[in-house]
Each structure stands twice: as structure tokens, then as C-alpha cells.
Scaffold this motif. Structure first.
Motif, short mmCIF file in Angstrom:
data_model
loop_
_atom_site.label_atom_id
_atom_site.label_comp_id
_atom_site.label_asym_id
_atom_site.label_seq_id
_atom_site.Cartn_x
_atom_site.Cartn_y
_atom_site.Cartn_z
N SER A 1 0.87 -1.15 0.17
CA SER A 1 0.20 -0.03 0.15
C SER A 1 0.69 1.21 -0.06
O SER A 1 1.87 1.06 0.59
CB SER A 1 -1.02 0.11 0.97
OG SER A 1 -1.81 -1.03 1.31
N ARG A 2 0.46 2.37 -0.54
CA ARG A 2 1.19 3.43 -0.58
C ARG A 2 0.74 4.26 0.55
O ARG A 2 1.46 4.93 1.31
CB ARG A 2 0.72 4.15 -1.95
CG ARG A 2 1.84 5.65 -2.13
CD ARG A 2 3.25 5.06 -2.50
NE ARG A 2 4.14 6.21 -2.88
CZ ARG A 2 4.92 6.74 -1.85
NH1 ARG A 2 5.17 6.28 -0.57
NH2 ARG A 2 5.60 7.87 -2.13
N TYR A 3 -0.61 4.21 1.01
CA TYR A 3 -1.09 5.02 2.13
C TYR A 3 -2.14 4.08 2.82
O TYR A 3 -2.93 3.31 2.29
CB TYR A 3 -1.92 6.32 1.51
CG TYR A 3 -1.09 7.14 0.91
CD1 TYR A 3 -1.11 7.20 -0.51
CD2 TYR A 3 -0.56 8.11 1.54
CE1 TYR A 3 -0.08 8.22 -1.21
CE2 TYR A 3 0.30 9.08 1.15
CZ TYR A 3 0.38 9.23 -0.62
OH TYR A 3 1.10 10.28 -1.19
N PHE B 1 15.40 0.32 -2.16
CA PHE B 1 14.33 0.64 -1.51
C PHE B 1 13.09 0.40 -2.38
O PHE B 1 12.79 0.87 -3.53
CB PHE B 1 14.20 2.19 -0.74
CG PHE B 1 15.34 2.19 0.46
CD1 PHE B 1 16.60 2.34 0.31
CD2 PHE B 1 14.73 2.01 1.70
CE1 PHE B 1 17.52 2.19 1.19
CE2 PHE B 1 15.84 2.25 2.77
CZ PHE B 1 17.09 2.29 2.42
N GLY B 2 11.99 0.18 -1.43
CA GLY B 2 10.47 0.33 -2.16
C GLY B 2 10.06 1.69 -2.12
O GLY B 2 10.61 2.46 -1.32
N PRO B 3 8.95 2.02 -2.41
CA PRO B 3 8.31 3.11 -2.64
C PRO B 3 7.77 3.75 -1.16
O PRO B 3 7.48 5.07 -0.97
CB PRO B 3 7.16 3.00 -3.41
CG PRO B 3 6.67 1.79 -3.49
CD PRO B 3 7.98 1.07 -3.30
N GLY B 4 7.66 2.92 -0.27
CA GLY B 4 7.22 3.18 0.95
C GLY B 4 5.56 3.00 1.21
O GLY B 4 4.88 3.26 0.43
N THR B 5 5.19 3.02 2.48
CA THR B 5 3.83 3.16 3.05
C THR B 5 3.80 4.00 4.05
O THR B 5 4.49 4.08 5.00
CB THR B 5 3.26 1.78 3.22
OG1 THR B 5 3.44 0.58 2.51
CG2 THR B 5 1.97 1.90 4.18
N ARG B 6 2.92 5.07 3.85
CA ARG B 6 2.69 6.02 4.95
C ARG B 6 1.62 5.72 5.58
O ARG B 6 0.19 5.53 5.06
CB ARG B 6 2.33 7.47 4.19
CG ARG B 6 2.16 8.58 5.24
CD ARG B 6 2.26 9.96 4.75
NE ARG B 6 3.53 10.31 4.36
CZ ARG B 6 4.65 10.53 5.11
NH1 ARG B 6 4.65 10.42 6.30
NH2 ARG B 6 5.90 11.06 4.35
N LEU B 7 1.58 5.29 6.72
CA LEU B 7 0.83 4.65 7.93
C LEU B 7 0.30 5.60 8.63
O LEU B 7 1.05 6.31 9.49
CB LEU B 7 1.31 3.59 8.55
CG LEU B 7 0.38 2.97 9.71
CD1 LEU B 7 -0.90 2.27 9.01
CD2 LEU B 7 1.21 1.89 10.39
N THR B 8 -1.11 5.94 8.97
CA THR B 8 -1.59 6.91 9.73
C THR B 8 -2.38 6.08 10.79
O THR B 8 -3.37 5.18 10.29
CB THR B 8 -2.32 7.99 9.33
OG1 THR B 8 -1.75 8.74 8.23
CG2 THR B 8 -2.98 8.81 10.18
N VAL B 9 -2.22 6.20 11.73
CA VAL B 9 -2.91 5.39 13.06
C VAL B 9 -3.80 6.37 13.86
O VAL B 9 -3.24 7.41 14.55
CB VAL B 9 -1.94 4.58 14.12
CG1 VAL B 9 -3.02 3.85 15.12
CG2 VAL B 9 -1.35 3.62 13.26
N THR B 10 -4.86 6.40 13.83
CA THR B 10 -5.88 7.42 14.51
C THR B 10 -6.52 6.85 15.55
O THR B 10 -6.60 5.59 16.10
CB THR B 10 -7.05 7.69 13.58
OG1 THR B 10 -7.83 6.69 13.15
CG2 THR B 10 -6.22 8.67 12.23
#
Lengths: 113, 111
Positions: A8-10, A104-113
């Protein structure tokens, strides 16, 4: 061409959820890594794996676990997500015997709410 | 505690100038040193490695290593706007099979 992909990207998750981040590489690399990147703190190593089913803790393993059942796939697991795990997560891989030249891969920006 | 220190910047240089990026490290056992470039919104990519004292040149890029003083630097000659990125210094951690990264220096090359 060298390729590391992340599932996932986001991603947005709630506190307490179990979170799976997947990474796949198609370069037949033995070594795979999970980092998190935060402003002002740079890249910090969470875990790495040097072979299937083998793993070593990095600098900040607390709150995380990993799984490597197949050579090409390395999963990062947040057992119970917390807000302080909101971050950019980067997966990387490298060849056997060369831990340091990492792709490196493109990264996953994880937001925990 | 292993540490790799970089000036966070931002560092601005005019196009055509030399950009100088510096990095210091605390672990005297470190043997290998790397520079990664990270464009905004992208993942890091390896651009230089250096293993022995002195200079190593690759095109417009020169890495310099001084183990006695525990610093490594990256010089970018004839800087171009396309060099605008964050540059991450990475150092091996003694006998450990891992890299320790600095927090990066943001470089902007002004046209």
C-alpha cells in the motif's frame, strides 16, 4: 530492473488494530529490511531478515514483529497499532553478503488514528 | 548509542556551484560509508560508497573519508537543479549487519 514493491502507498488504521505491511522483491535478494522514517530522525531499522525464516532486531523493534516465509516476501506486523507508530515505512533488499547496498521500495505512509 | 550526525539544512547553492555535505559518526569500528539520495516523496537510492580514507570520485560526485576525524563528506561539483534532494549519510555499525542513517541534509540548487 531492480524492483521492490510495497502493498500500500497509504494506509489509515485505528488504534489497537493489527496491521500488516507487505514487501515483495523480484531480485532474488537474500536480505530484506524494514525501516521507519520520521522527520528529523532519519531512517531507523526495525527488523531485517538475512534468509527465509531468519530475522534480527534492528534499533527499534518494540511493538513490531516480522515474518519471512518466502524469499521474495517480508512482512511487517504491528500487533496493536498505536498513534506513535504513525510514520513512513520503507522496505529494502540487498544481495547476500552485501547488507549495505540496499534497494528501497516506494514506502507506505501509515496513519494510526 | 551509535550516532550519525548531519546538518539538516536546508542548504542552498546556486546552479554550477560546489555543494558540500558533511557527516560525522561516533562508532570508531565503522568500516563502510554510504551516501543515499532521496527526492521529495520518493525512496532513497544509493549514489556513493567509500571504504578507505581519502577521496572517491564518480562523475560530479566526490566522497571523502577521514576515519581519524570520524567524518565523511560528499561534494557535488557543477550542481544542477536536479540535484535538489535530501542526502542521507549511512554508516555500518561495527560488526553488525546493518546501517545507521543520519537524518539527512536537504539540498536546494537554485537555477
Amino acid at each position: 530492473d531492480v524492483k521492490v514493491t510495497q502493498s500500500s502507498r497509504y494506509l489509515v488504521k485505528r488504534t489497537g488494530e493489527k496491521v500488516f505491511l507487505e514487501c515483495v522483491q523480484d531480485m532474488d535478494h537474500e536480505n530484506m529490511f524494514w525501516y521507519r522514517q520520521d522527520p528529523g530522525l532519519g531512517l531507523r531499522l526495525i527488523y531485517f531478515s538475512y534468509d527465509v525464516k531468519m530475522k534480527e532486531k534492528g534499533d527499534i523493534p518494540e511493538g513490531y514483529s516480522v515474518s519471512r516465509e518466502k524469499k521474495e516476501r517480508f512482512s511487517l506486523i504491528l500487533e496493536s497499532a498505536s498513534t506513535n507508530q504513525t510514520s513512513m515505512y520503507l522496505c529494502a533488499s540487498s544481495q547476500r553478503g552485501n547488507y549495505y547496498e540496499q534497494y528501497f521500495g516506494p514506502g507506505t505512509r501509515l496513519t494510526v488514528t | 548509542q551509535k550516532e550519525v550526525e548531519q546538518n539538516s539544512g536546508p542548504l542552498s547553492v546556486p546552479e554550477g556551484a560546489i555543494a558540500s555535505l558533511n557527516c560525522t559518526y561516533s562508532d570508531r569500528g565503522s568500516q563502510s560509508f554510504f551516501w543515499y539520495r532521496q527526492y521529495s516523496g520518493k525512496s532513497p537510492e544509493l549514489i556513493m560508497s567509500i571504504y578507505s580514507n581519502g577521496d572517491k570520485e564518480d562523475g560530479r560526485f566526490t566522497a571523502q573519508l577521514n576515519k581519524a576525524s570520524q567524518y565523511v563528506s560528499l561534494l557535488i561539483r557543477d550542481s544542477q537543479p536536479s540535484d535538489s534532494a535530501t542526502y542521507l549519510c549511512a554508516v555500518t555499525s561495527g560488526s553488525a549487519r546493518q546501517l545507521t542513517f543520519g537524518s539527512g541534509t536537504q539540498l536546494t540548487v537554485l537555477p
